[in-house]
Design an enzyme around this catalytic site. Structure first.
Site: not given
Length: 319
Positions: A11, A72-73, A103-104, A125, A127, A129, A169, A171
């Site tokens: 994101g 995204r992959c 994170d991803g 991000t 988030d 997080d 938002m 997540r």
């Protein structure tokens, strides 16, 4: 190290462009060539890689989103996809990589490090997080976007004497909800890190009505559930007019705040320093206003934690 790459993944978040700019200019300052990889790990696999110059990152520090685009992959989660990515890096003579994302994105960077390719992660991000850093790039901007929206909603809530449920938002993290709730004086903040009791939420609203309060603001983090579900429960149990607002992707856009621009510049510059020092498999962060770095393996092994003292304070102030 004579040539490095930079990509943004997952994101988007306000401040990513400032981070890209810092990577490019910091590297060029030290005589290092920089290559931008478009569309994250997908672009890496496909070889969407171009050399960047000082002018490539001119006039972007104030822009939201990411000039390198993002995607995204799923393929990069496989060993075959990771090998394709490394082949492309070697084909272009790239010796180190800066990955800006959440994170991803970090998990992709971890895989590259495990395969022996020098990689450093920069936390981008909204988030907030990512362990190992007090703040992530984009969090402050998203927070201020939410605060601005709630301020406007409160005007309407006051005029019509309504209860408003606002879904934000984040997540699986409640930082945006918690910080926005405390900043805007929300009566109730519902986050995934803390148990919530619907009966207590209803009791708080009722107590406010009994003392003459004309409206209530309830903030729900998306990791807990749907704001519409909370709104329906409140309407069903109490004789109050309830409205629900889901802020959605408006939270991810916009010009980054000064705090995010400075944070992005500091973190990205440190990422370049680590690569040049031969310290790969790392992530950068900020703790107590000091730039720090940690092993990416250690960071991904840690759970996200909320500031429990801040959550308690929000409850004390919302009586």
């Amino acid at each position: 190290m004579k040539r490095i790459g930079v990509l943004t993944s997952g994101g988007d978040s306000p401040g990513m462009n400032a981070a890209i700019r810092a990577v490019v200019r910091k590297a060029i300052y030290h005589g290092i060539e920089v290559y931008g990889i478009s569309y994250g790990y997908q672009g890496l696999i496909e070889g969407d890689i171009k050399k960047m110059e000082l002018g490539s990152v001119g006039d972007i520090i104030h822009r939201g989103g990411t000039m390198l685009y993002t995607a995204r992959c799923e393929e990069f989660k496989t060993l075959e996809g990771q090998k394709k990515g490394i082949e492309q890096l070697k084909k272009h003579g790239i010796e180190g990589l800066v990955v800006i994302g959440g994170d991803g994105s970090y998990r992709g960077a971890q895989k590259l490090s495990e395969h022996g390719f020098p990689t450093v992660g920069v936390p981008g991000t909204i988030d907030n997080d990512i362990p190992g850093t007090d703040f992530t790039i984009g969090f402050d901007t998203a927070l201020n976007t939410i605060i601005d929206a709630i301020d406007k909603i409160r005007d309407t809530a006051t005029s019509h004497e309504r209860t408003y449920v606002i879904e934000v938002m984040g997540r699986h993290a409640g930082d945006l909800a918690l910080w926005a709730g405390l900043a805007d004086g929300a009566e109730t903040i519902v986050i995934p890190e803390e148990e919530h009791d619907m009966n207590l939420i209803l009791a708080n609203i009722k107590r406010g009505v009994e003392r003459g309060k004309k409206h209530s603001i309830i903030i729900v983090a998306e990791g807990v559930g749907s704001g519409f579900d909370f709104g329906e429960k409140i309407s069903a149990e109490m004789n109050v007019e309830t409205r629900v607002t889901v802020l959605g992707h408006i939270q991810r856009g916009g010009s980054p705040t000064g705090a995010d621009r400075v944070l992005a510049s500091r973190l990205a510059a440190k990422a370049v320093d680590l690569l040049l020092e031969g310290k790969a498999g790392m992530t950068v962060g900020i703790q107590r206003n000091e730039i720090v770095y940690h092993s990416i393996n250690d960071i991904l092994d840690q759970p996200h934690k909320i500031d429990t003292d801040m959550y308690k304070l929000s409850q004390e102030l919302s009586i």
